[in-house]
Design an enzyme around this catalytic site. Structure first.
Site, PDB file in Angstrom:
ATOM      1  N   GLY B 303       0.829  -1.202   0.000  1.00  0.00           N
ATOM      2  CA  GLY B 303       0.000   0.000   0.000  1.00  0.00           C
ATOM      3  C   GLY B 303       0.861   1.247   0.000  1.00  0.00           C
ATOM      4  O   GLY B 303       2.008   1.242  -0.458  1.00  0.00           O
ATOM      5  N   SER B 304       0.317   2.318   0.600  1.00  0.00           N
ATOM      6  CA  SER B 304       0.902   3.642   0.427  1.00  0.00           C
ATOM      7  C   SER B 304       2.314   3.799   0.965  1.00  0.00           C
ATOM      8  O   SER B 304       2.981   4.766   0.626  1.00  0.00           O
ATOM      9  CB  SER B 304      -0.009   4.672   1.084  1.00  0.00           C
ATOM     10  OG  SER B 304      -1.311   4.528   0.568  1.00  0.00           O
ATOM     11  N   VAL B 305       2.764   2.882   1.846  1.00  0.00           N
ATOM     12  CA  VAL B 305       4.147   2.993   2.328  1.00  0.00           C
ATOM     13  C   VAL B 305       5.096   2.937   1.130  1.00  0.00           C
ATOM     14  O   VAL B 305       6.157   3.567   1.111  1.00  0.00           O
ATOM     15  CB  VAL B 305       4.452   1.873   3.350  1.00  0.00           C
ATOM     16  CG1 VAL B 305       5.901   1.906   3.772  1.00  0.00           C
ATOM     17  CG2 VAL B 305       3.550   2.018   4.558  1.00  0.00           C
TER      18      VAL B 305
END
Lengths: 202, 591
Positions: B303-305
């Site tokens: 995801g956004s990491v």
């Protein structure tokens, strides 16, 4: 007849010689003499041999005994060393149990402590406070206990309580410590047993 | 003779010759008996007698090698070997006294009374285990007490124990040992290092005691080597508790937390939940998955990491800077893709800087920015960050993760990978990738073992084998760090809960759709995570928290953020890292 002659002559001459230096001949006659027996002194030799023998035997015996003794000592010391090693290990285990962070945290929580949340420092050089110090509050605490596993009802039945009349009213004075044994006991899994109580009769 | 009384002469036994002959006959008879016995012993089957003699007086003993301990980075024991004993019974002797013996043992050794009783009364056997793996002092004491009371038929034998004093702390990494062999975790991976080689001793005994100067041979045992981890037990404990609390309070399926030393890549903590108690692995683990390390074996989409890595690549390639202006529409339609790309919140046209895109975690903005780099270049950057490749820290069952080969990248793949979907990682991989930013653009391969050790697969791992590779420039890392600082910003960021008051913290949230086990598609569940490091301008620790399928609808900021903050504050305090006192990042987020 002729035979007497030599005989007769020899004694004659001998007799003559004898006669000539009877005393000297008498002195010079060699005879086999018995060897001069110097009586060997037996006692020191026998003593020496006996002493060596006895000393050897006793020495060997003592050597063996000592070795045997040492082997016993070694064996018992080894046992002792093993015992001490295992004792050390047991104590080490106890120590580790006491040092267990979980135990410490639970104790601290019981005392009303909470984890510090905002780290802050005082610089000793100028007394300046670094970071944002904030007093810890009850909201900072969180549950650190191991969650209780719910067991099926079949494994945790309600304790069965059987009320009986106390039979030995007179024993309260002397066997007060033993009497809890005689009562109804609840086992680890919640089952109630009465048979443990007969332990006191053994 | 002359002293003999005259009356004795009448009873003389004949002449001397007769006596001599008589004596010889007696001697010959005795000697022939000896001779016959000699022939019997030496002539007929001498080996059987020799063997019998040997059985009687020769002892063959195994000198057991001591299994090495597993310790944390400070030498605190996480797994140790203890001289244990087993108590065995000969039921033919214990049958009569079974009840009192069982009662005593049940009380002293915490055994089950009824089981013990039945074993003591077992029919047609002379060997029953009563208790296994008891510390020898306790076993010997109990046995001595029973002997004093006059009960016979019990004995003790050697039965080495493995003790895990911290119970569930690092249990997922360390694993456990079964009755006879190492079954899981590091215990199994490094079994040959830990176990050592047993020695052997043969000696003669008489009356139970060793005969001095008797025949004896002995081969000394080679004790196993200790295995030192980079884990700190106290940190591991705290992280595990924070993680457990996070997973339970968000009603999630599982969670992972990784703490890494930013400068050395050493894993100070690698926590999993659910976990188990290593002292009773089989009864405390709810499923087999709980016994391994999810941090190493679970793959999930980051995801956004992932946006941290995307922007670091973009900045390093000179395609964008932190201040690059990006227009972010409310949704983004792409060719060949039915569903338009959305952000997690509704918005109209936004004018965000690259820093704003990262701090607000805009998918659309990231895709727009990532258009500027080629798929091959982005793939190579991600490869350099360590994605799609095992970290090889020494934990068995580690997954590679999935980074699609660049030949397979379509525009759609490029877009989704830019914001962290369509590729899979394990938690340590991702933590090491984020740590690359913390360490000024240089990736350090993570390590779990201090020094070096060889796994059962023949691979040498440990801090001595640390590899460092430059992935992005120091300037790119610095810019990304400043962008990440905004994430925990109370005004501009989306995860103010991750902040540590007084410190500059750089971080990134992640909320990723999850591929379900059954359907092989996104099943509506999420992986939420938070990765970050502090202090931002001189990073000491990188912390990564991943929670799978939170049931409370929380995201990376609300679930992972507070856990990150708790763990990071603890670390900064414990290792006495003072705030740097510099000004926080003031990058603009909008234009």
């Amino acid at each position: 007849m002729s035979s007497p002659h030599p005989y007769s002559r020899l004694p004659q001459s001998r007799a003559r010689v004898q006669r000539i230096a009877e005393a000297a001949v008498e002195r010079a006659r060699l005879t086999v003499v018995p060897r001069a027996k110097v009586p060997a002194r037996r006692v020191p030799f026998v003593t020496l041999v006996s002493l060596m023998l006895v000393g050897g035997v006793v020495g060997l015996l003592m050597f063996n005994t000592t070795m045997q003794q040492d082997s016993f000592t070694a064996a018992s010391l080894e046992t002792k060393a093993t015992d001490l090693t295992s004792r050390e290990q047991t104590l080490q285990m106890q120590l580790e149990k006491l040092r267990d962070p979980q135990r410490l945290a639970e104790k601290a929580t019981k005392l009303g402590m909470v984890p510090a949340t905002s780290p802050a420092f005082i610089r000793l050089a100028d007394g300046k406070v670094l970071g944002e110090p904030r007093p810890a509050s009850a909201e900072d605490s969180f549950d650190i206990r191991t969650p209780v596993v719910k067991k099926p009802a079949a494994l945790t039945p309600d304790p069965v309580v059987i009320k009986t009349r106390a039979r030995n009213r007179g024993r309260s004075g002397d066997t007060g410590a033993a009497s809890p044994d005689a009562g109804v006991r609840t086992g680890r899994n919640g089952a109630t047993t009465r048979n443990q109580g007969d332990r006191s009769t053994r | 003779m002359s002293l003999r009384p005259p009356s004795a002469r009448g009873f003389s036994r004949g002449s001397g010759l007769f006596r001599l002959r008589f004596g010889f006959i007696i001697i010959a008879m005795v000697l022939s008996v000896f001779g016959a016995r000699l022939v019997q012993l030496q002539g007929l089957d001498p080996n059987a007698y020799a063997a019998m003699a040997e059985r009687e007086g020769v002892v063959n003993a195994v000198l057991p090698a001591e299994r090495g301990a597993i310790t944390d980075r400070n030498g605190v024991d996480l797994a140790t070997s203890v001289d244990g004993m087993m108590i065995v019974a000969d039921p033919s002797m214990t049958d009569g006294d079974a009840a009192p013996i069982a009662a005593y043992l049940a009380e002293k050794l915490d055994l089950d009374y009824v089981t013990t009783l039945n074993r003591l009364r077992e029919k047609d056997t002379r060997f029953q285990y009563i208790a296994r793996r008891i510390p020898s002092t306790i076993a010997n004491k109990a046995l001595g007490e029973l002997e004093d009371r006059g009960y016979k038929g019990l004995s003790v034998r050697r039965d080495p124990m493995r003790d895990y004093p911290a119970k569930d702390v690092a249990a997922n990494l360390i694993g456990f040992i079964g009755e006879d062999e190492a079954l899981a975790g590091l215990e199994r991976t490094f079994d040959s290092t830990l176990s050592g080689v047993d020695g052997e001793e043969t000696y003669e005994v008489g009356d139970g005691k060793r005969i001095p100067l008797g025949d004896s041979t002995s081969v000394a045992p080679k004790n196993g080597q200790d295995l030192q981890l980079t884990i700190n037990r106290d940190v591991q404990w705290y992280v595990q508790r924070v993680l457990r609390n996070t997973v339970r309070s968000s009603q999630a399926e599982s969670g992972v937390a990784v703490v890494m030393d930013s400068k050395t890549g050493e894993l100070i903590s690698l926590a999993d939940y659910p976990t188990f108690d290593a002292t009773e692995p089989l009864s405390s683990a709810k499923s087999e998955d709980d016994l391994g390390s999810r941090a190493m074996s679970d793959v999930y989409e980051p995801g956004s990491v992932q946006k941290v890595l995307t922007f670091a690549s973009l900045i390093d390639a000179g395609k964008v800077t932190a201040r690059t202006r990006i227009a972010v529409p409310s949704e983004l339609r792409r060719e060949g893709r039915d569903i338009p790309i959305h952000d997690y919140w509704q918005h109209g046209l936004l004018r965000l800087t690259a820093a704003g895109v990262l701090s607000k975690s805009s998918n659309i903005g990231t895709v727009r920015a990532a258009e500027r780099i080629s798929s091959a270049d982005l793939h190579d950057y991600l490869r350099e960050f360590g994605l799609g490749e095992r970290t090889n820290v020494g934990v068995r069952g580690e997954t590679n993760g999935i980074l699609p080969d660049k030949s397979l990248w379509t525009q759609g793949t490029h877009d989704t990978i830019a914001f962290g979907q369509g590729l899979s990682v394990n938690a340590v991989q991702m933590a090491a990738a984020v740590n690359t930013i913390a360490n000024g653009g240089e990736r350090i391969s993570p390590s779990l073992i201090k020094g070096s050790a060889t796994t059962d697969a023949g691979q040498t791992v440990g801090t001595e084998r640390t590899e460092r590779t430059d992935v992005v420039s120091e300037d790119a890392a610095e810019q990304v760090t400043e962008m990440m600082e905004l994430v925990a910003d109370p005004e501009d960021g989306i995860a103010p809960a991750a902040a540590v008051p007084g410190y500059r913290v750089a971080g990134k949230t992640g909320t990723a759709q999850r591929v379900g086990k059954d359907c092989g598609c996104y099943d509506g569940t999420y992986t939420v995570s938070f990765a970050g490091f502090a202090p931002a301008d001189d990073p000491r620790f990188t912390v990564y928290v991943v929670v799978q399928d939170p049931g409370n609808g929380g995201g990376g900021g609300s679930v992972g953020g507070p856990a990150f903050s708790k763990i990071m504050s603890y670390l900064l305090r414990k290792y006495a890292v003072a705030p740097t006192g510099t000004k926080p990042s003031t990058l603009p987020v909008e234009w």
